[in-house]
Design an enzyme around this catalytic site. Sequence first.
Site, PDB file in Angstrom:
ATOM      1  N   GLY A  36       0.841  -1.206   0.000  1.00 53.96           N
ATOM      2  CA  GLY A  36       0.000   0.000   0.000  1.00 53.96           C
ATOM      3  C   GLY A  36       0.871   1.249   0.000  1.00 53.96           C
ATOM      4  O   GLY A  36       0.703   2.157  -0.832  1.00 53.96           O
ATOM      5  N   HIS A  37       1.847   1.303   0.929  1.00 55.74           N
ATOM      6  CA  HIS A  37       2.747   2.468   0.985  1.00 55.74           C
ATOM      7  C   HIS A  37       3.523   2.604  -0.326  1.00 55.74           C
ATOM      8  O   HIS A  37       3.706   3.699  -0.844  1.00 55.74           O
ATOM      9  CB  HIS A  37       3.780   2.293   2.111  1.00 55.74           C
ATOM     10  CG  HIS A  37       3.200   2.270   3.482  1.00 55.74           C
ATOM     11  ND1 HIS A  37       3.316   1.189   4.322  1.00 55.74           N
ATOM     12  CD2 HIS A  37       2.535   3.209   4.186  1.00 55.74           C
ATOM     13  CE1 HIS A  37       2.747   1.454   5.472  1.00 55.74           C
ATOM     14  NE2 HIS A  37       2.253   2.676   5.422  1.00 55.74           N
TER      15      HIS A  37
END
Length: 281
Positions: A36-37
């Site tokens: 996600g990051h």
Amino acid sequence: MQTIQSVNEMQSHAIGLRSSGRLIGLVPTMGCLHEGHLSLIDIAKERVDKVIVSIFVNPTQFGANEDFDHYPQALEADLEKCRERGVDIVFNPTVEGMYPQGYSTYVNEEQVSAGLCGLSRPTHFRGVTTVCLKLFNITRPDIVVFGQKDAQQCSVIQKMVTDLNIPAEIVIGETKRGADGLATSSRNRYLTNSQHEEALSLSKALLIGQRMVHEEGVRSVDRVVAEIIHHLSSAHRLRVIYVQVVDRETMEPAREIIPGTQLVCVAVWVDQTRLIDNIKL
Ligand code: PAF
């Protein structure tokens, strides 16, 4: 890739970059970086000249009985991932650097932060807005990229940016999910295999709600929420904190479903681990 710990050094470096005309993108994180990051870093890289990733486990956004003391940390692995992804600067300040002795200034957003997670975590968003404004002042970003999984956080920050005339654009990246549907989160590391299995009910229940609206034409908030709660209740280790249909921007609870404008937001405990997720309606 540069790693900067000093707040003053980071700020003067950012001011220098801006005065030489470089566009800066900030991806604020608490570390333990996951897909996600990394997808947020990719978004920033497409838009700006210099990408800064901040890694700081922010004590002011954790309540007294929350997991600040054991929040997962993996600095070396995070630095490696940032290097591989082409990040220009990792800013990883210390708690003392960000909140020196005698620190006493906080930022309070009072509407968007009031419901949903704000009810069960009453000081959480004050900590988030405070640290984000500090990070914005230190790194001087043109854009800041957040993830849609933290939908309320995105709206609270957008409101702060608008209300306080902060000259940065907030960009939202889509939620990243594993192949099994679980939204990526640093807290997924807390889950055992069987807890992970139970946690899959979140994304499944949200999809059921979304299908009711888009395939069956259901417009009753109560029916959608009841069906989602019913599905979540079949996972025995899972306790529902809230299931709510809200406006995407204001996070105000919806009275009836208007497709294209709302989210269903869910927060649950899987034993001791608090997970959130949401889906667009
Ligand atoms: O979403 C997070 O990881 C944190 O809330 C943030 C935005 C980095 C502030 O500490």
